[in-house]
Design a protein around this motif. Structure first.
Motif, PDB file in Angstrom:
ATOM      1  N   UNK A  17      47.903   9.941  61.531  1.00 11.22           N
ATOM      2  CA  UNK A  17      47.975  10.956  62.594  1.00 11.22           C
ATOM      3  C   UNK A  17      49.269  11.757  62.491  1.00 11.22           C
ATOM      4  N   UNK A  18      50.357  11.099  62.115  1.00  5.27           N
ATOM      5  CA  UNK A  18      51.641  11.782  61.962  1.00  5.27           C
ATOM      6  C   UNK A  18      51.576  12.828  60.847  1.00  5.27           C
ATOM      7  N   UNK A  19      50.945  12.457  59.735  1.00  7.46           N
ATOM      8  CA  UNK A  19      50.790  13.396  58.609  1.00  7.46           C
ATOM      9  C   UNK A  19      49.925  14.582  59.025  1.00  7.46           C
ATOM     10  N   UNK A  93      54.123  19.796  69.453  1.00  5.45           N
ATOM     11  CA  UNK A  93      55.462  19.251  69.196  1.00  5.45           C
ATOM     12  C   UNK A  93      55.694  17.976  70.002  1.00  5.45           C
ATOM     13  N   UNK A  94      55.230  17.970  71.264  1.00  4.35           N
ATOM     14  CA  UNK A  94      55.354  16.760  72.083  1.00  4.35           C
ATOM     15  C   UNK A  94      54.582  15.601  71.450  1.00  4.35           C
ATOM     16  N   UNK A  95      53.409  15.908  70.918  1.00  2.00           N
ATOM     17  CA  UNK A  95      52.592  14.853  70.303  1.00  2.00           C
ATOM     18  C   UNK A  95      53.270  14.303  69.056  1.00  2.00           C
ATOM     19  N   UNK A 131      48.548  14.821  74.851  1.00  2.00           N
ATOM     20  CA  UNK A 131      49.168  16.051  74.326  1.00  2.00           C
ATOM     21  C   UNK A 131      48.304  16.678  73.239  1.00  2.00           C
ATOM     22  N   UNK A 132      47.762  15.844  72.353  1.00  2.00           N
ATOM     23  CA  UNK A 132      46.889  16.350  71.292  1.00  2.00           C
ATOM     24  C   UNK A 132      45.604  16.939  71.869  1.00  2.00           C
ATOM     25  N   UNK A 166      42.712  17.823  65.768  1.00  2.00           N
ATOM     26  CA  UNK A 166      41.587  17.066  66.330  1.00  2.00           C
ATOM     27  C   UNK A 166      41.488  15.687  65.689  1.00  2.00           C
ATOM     28  N   UNK A 167      41.677  15.609  64.373  1.00  2.00           N
ATOM     29  CA  UNK A 167      41.648  14.320  63.684  1.00  2.00           C
ATOM     30  C   UNK A 167      42.795  13.422  64.164  1.00  2.00           C
ATOM     31  N   UNK A 168      43.955  14.014  64.395  1.00  2.00           N
ATOM     32  CA  UNK A 168      45.091  13.245  64.915  1.00  2.00           C
ATOM     33  C   UNK A 168      44.750  12.652  66.275  1.00  2.00           C
TER      34      UNK A 168
END
Length: 202
Positions: A17-19, A93-95, A131-132, A166-168
């Motif tokens: 998710x970070x990537x 950015x928050x996510x 957030x996401x 969306x994937x994140x």
């Protein structure tokens, strides 16, 4: 044990998710063919980022870009994309920060580097997922405004950065569920151990 395995799964999900979130953040300017919405006509190709739109003229290969708030951006969608795009950038950015905190928290617990409250980690992943969720849903304000522009319509399609966001979101939701199961498993094990203690002491 099972609890450690669940933590490892969370680490893998949060790392992915970070990537993906980094890719969606990279789409803020629409450059390098990475944007949130993509539109192609016989004349040009356009990538819409959250802050900037990037245009490539097919015949000459010339490129240009401008912010939605610039005077050069005089289409009907500009004001909508200016406000919704800024909101998407902020929540994205928050996510990203939430992902860093969540990943650090799970790693600290998994490798016994700190004794953090389990609900804290679940709360951090839930906040990141929120957030996401806001980011990928709010973008539709801009996306639909682009589609409503004369001559655009369904030729404007959701693009790479939105898909990554969306994937994140799905991955973080998976990590949140995994951490919840790990917490449930840990609580059950502790309860089972406590119930056996009086009997073993007799």
């Amino acid at each position: 044990g099972r609890q450690d395995m669940l933590h490892y799964i969370s680490i893998a999900l949060l790392s992915l998710a970070l990537i993906f979130t980094m890719v969606s953040l990279a789409g803020a300017e629409g450059k390098n063919q990475v944007g949130w919405t993509h539109y192609e006509s016989s004349i040009s190709e356009v990538w819409f980022g959250t802050e900037t739109l990037y245009v490539k003229v097919k015949s000459t290969g010339a490129t240009m870009d401008w912010n939605y708030g610039d005077s050069n951006c005089n289409s009907d969608y500009c004001s909508t994309c200016d406000s919704s795009g800024s909101a998407v950038t902020s929540f994205n950015a928050f996510s990203f920060l939430g992902l860093l905190a969540s990943l650090a928290g799970v790693c600290l617990v998994t490798f016994n580097l700190a004794d953090l409250p389990k609900l804290l980690i679940i709360g951090m992943t839930a906040g990141t997922a929120f957030c996401l969720f806001i980011a990928w849903t709010v973008w539709f304000d801009c996306h639909n405004a682009i589609k409503n522009e004369n001559g655009v319509g369904d030729d404007a399609v959701i693009s790479t950065s939105w898909a990554m966001c969306f994937m994140s979101f799905l991955l973080v939701c998976g990590a949140m569920l995994t951490e919840f199961l790990a917490e449930e498993g840990g609580s059950s094990s502790a309860a089972a151990g406590a119930s056996k203690t009086p009997a073993s002491a007799v």
